[in-house]
Design an enzyme around this catalytic site. Sequence first.
Site, PDB file in Angstrom:
ATOM      1  N   GLY A 155       0.822  -1.226  -0.042  1.00  0.00           N
ATOM      2  CA  GLY A 155      -0.169  -0.131   0.094  1.00  0.00           C
ATOM      3  C   GLY A 155       0.824   1.237  -0.169  1.00  0.00           C
ATOM      4  N   LYS A 156       1.738   1.197   0.984  1.00  0.00           N
ATOM      5  CA  LYS A 156       2.785   2.444   1.250  1.00  0.00           C
ATOM      6  C   LYS A 156       3.477   2.437  -0.236  1.00  0.00           C
ATOM      7  CE  LYS A 156       2.847   2.258   5.965  1.00  0.00           C
ATOM      8  NZ  LYS A 156       2.423   0.984   5.892  1.00  0.00           N
ATOM      9  N   ASP A 201      16.872  -9.544   4.304  1.00  0.00           N
ATOM     10  CA  ASP A 201      16.490  -9.299   5.619  1.00  0.00           C
ATOM     11  C   ASP A 201      17.056  -7.787   5.569  1.00  0.00           C
ATOM     12  OD1 ASP A 201      16.720  -8.522   8.319  1.00  0.00           O
ATOM     13  OD2 ASP A 201      17.543 -10.487   8.831  1.00  0.00           O
ATOM     14  N   CYS A 275       2.828   0.792  13.641  1.00  0.00           N
ATOM     15  CA  CYS A 275       1.367   0.492  14.244  1.00  0.00           C
ATOM     16  C   CYS A 275       1.192   0.243  15.636  1.00  0.00           C
ATOM     17  CB  CYS A 275       0.320  -0.528  13.428  1.00  0.00           C
ATOM     18  SG  CYS A 275       1.337  -2.240  13.130  1.00  0.00           S
TER      19      CYS A 275
END
Length: 521
Positions: A155-156, A201, A275
Amino acid sequence: MEKVMWILAQFSRNPDPTKKRKEYKAVLKHDLCTYYSYNEFLMGEFYELFKLEELRQFLDANETQRPMTIRTNTLKTKRRQLAQNLIARGVNLDPLEKWSKVGLVVYDSPVAIGATTEYLAGHYMLQGASSFTPVMALAPQPGERILDMCAAPGGKTTYIAQLMKNTGMIFANDVNKKRLDAVKANVHRLGVSNTVISNYDARSFPAVIGNFSRVLLDAPCSGTGVISKDPSVKMNKDETDLNRCSHLQKELILAAIDSCDAKSKNGGYIVYCTCSIMVEENEDVVDYALKKRNVKLVPTGLEGFGVDGFTKYRHHRFHPSLKLTKRYYPHIHNMDGFYVAKFKKFSNTIPVSKNSKVEEADVEEFTTTAPKKEDGANISTQMLKRYQRKKRKAGAIVRPMPGLLAKKRCMRQIVENRKDIKEAHEASFKSPSIPKMVVVSPATTEEKVAVVAAPKKTPVTTAEATTTAPKTTNGTTATPVVANKKKIQAQEEVYQKSEESCSSSRDQRRCCTKATSFERS
């Protein structure tokens, strides 16, 4: 529960002589844990984070779902046109608040909002309103090189691409290969053509590729800001999970800063977001980055929207500039709990303090008790193999061993010397001055072919051969071929005598063996 909260609110003015404040707190925490189904650790953290009235509002907000929001893909359509098309399908929606120009809030829809023709055509993306804020803070410009370190589900990344108008280059990375399938699907569906997807990573990304203009890090967290989406957080998260997430975030933010180029023309910015609403995952991590790297906090560009970050919390005392960071709460902004911080990198050098301790785990250190030697003599072959094995692993962070380069140079020199010796040895066999000979053993009838090994020296020139060649009885100088023939004849005579002596000794042993066997019989 209401009575206990009222007593605690009035406790400073009307204290209860029979009970202490601590006892009322324990009763209230237990009641809240029972009523809202939280574990004691999380409830204790929230109790310290909010006031009593705000705590109740926060817990109630986590029991209700946030409004569904969609982001308009300006690469294919405009928000007004998209809203008209969805309203024609019977979708009840409104524009998002003034701080967003591409968001729409969906209240009701007769069809699945993720199965409309507009969705399949890539006209919009299902995305939480809080996920808009870090991309807006990043403010990517057309033509820049951007890194999204934890990109899934995309999304970003796609929002960055539409702000860049499909120019420049975006590197979308995620450590989970399965989650990258969603990134690929969204990138193709939304018509993004300037994105490269990688599976590393993120902690090892500075060793893979660097010099990015801007870096976005949406770090993995405990998820305490999205409890309405994942109620399992209430009981599953404890202090161990919080410490593990905080440690991982500190490693990731250092890698994000190292991947950014401070000398970029209009860039050098890093945006960190989670978040989560926990201080250990937000302000503590940002304050750690300020101490370890040459960065400073700058305004996020979201002024007038959001709550300022903490500069004091419990026993923690953070840098005063942390008030520039922003916090978002579900009970205040009606969106998922979120935290956004924006850094400006002003130097590519890494500061080194005298008494600093290495706090980065998963960094493999190969140290020995023996003193460090510049020639790499303290590095054994087993250590070198183990180091190479660790280095081959995807995403591994391996610190170079002391004296490793000297060891490699030494081994490379050994290999080159062996090659030179081998080439000189082969060249000596091809030289016409040293012939091959065939030796016939007198003891057996089989022929044994032996090649006289030449000395490991460079071929001798004609002038040197004439000066070093032996002289004959006549006083004339013998050629190297004649001298070598005489040496070979002398060797054959010695070899023949040794064979004769060996054969006679073998005959004597056989006779002795027969005599002893006859006497025994």
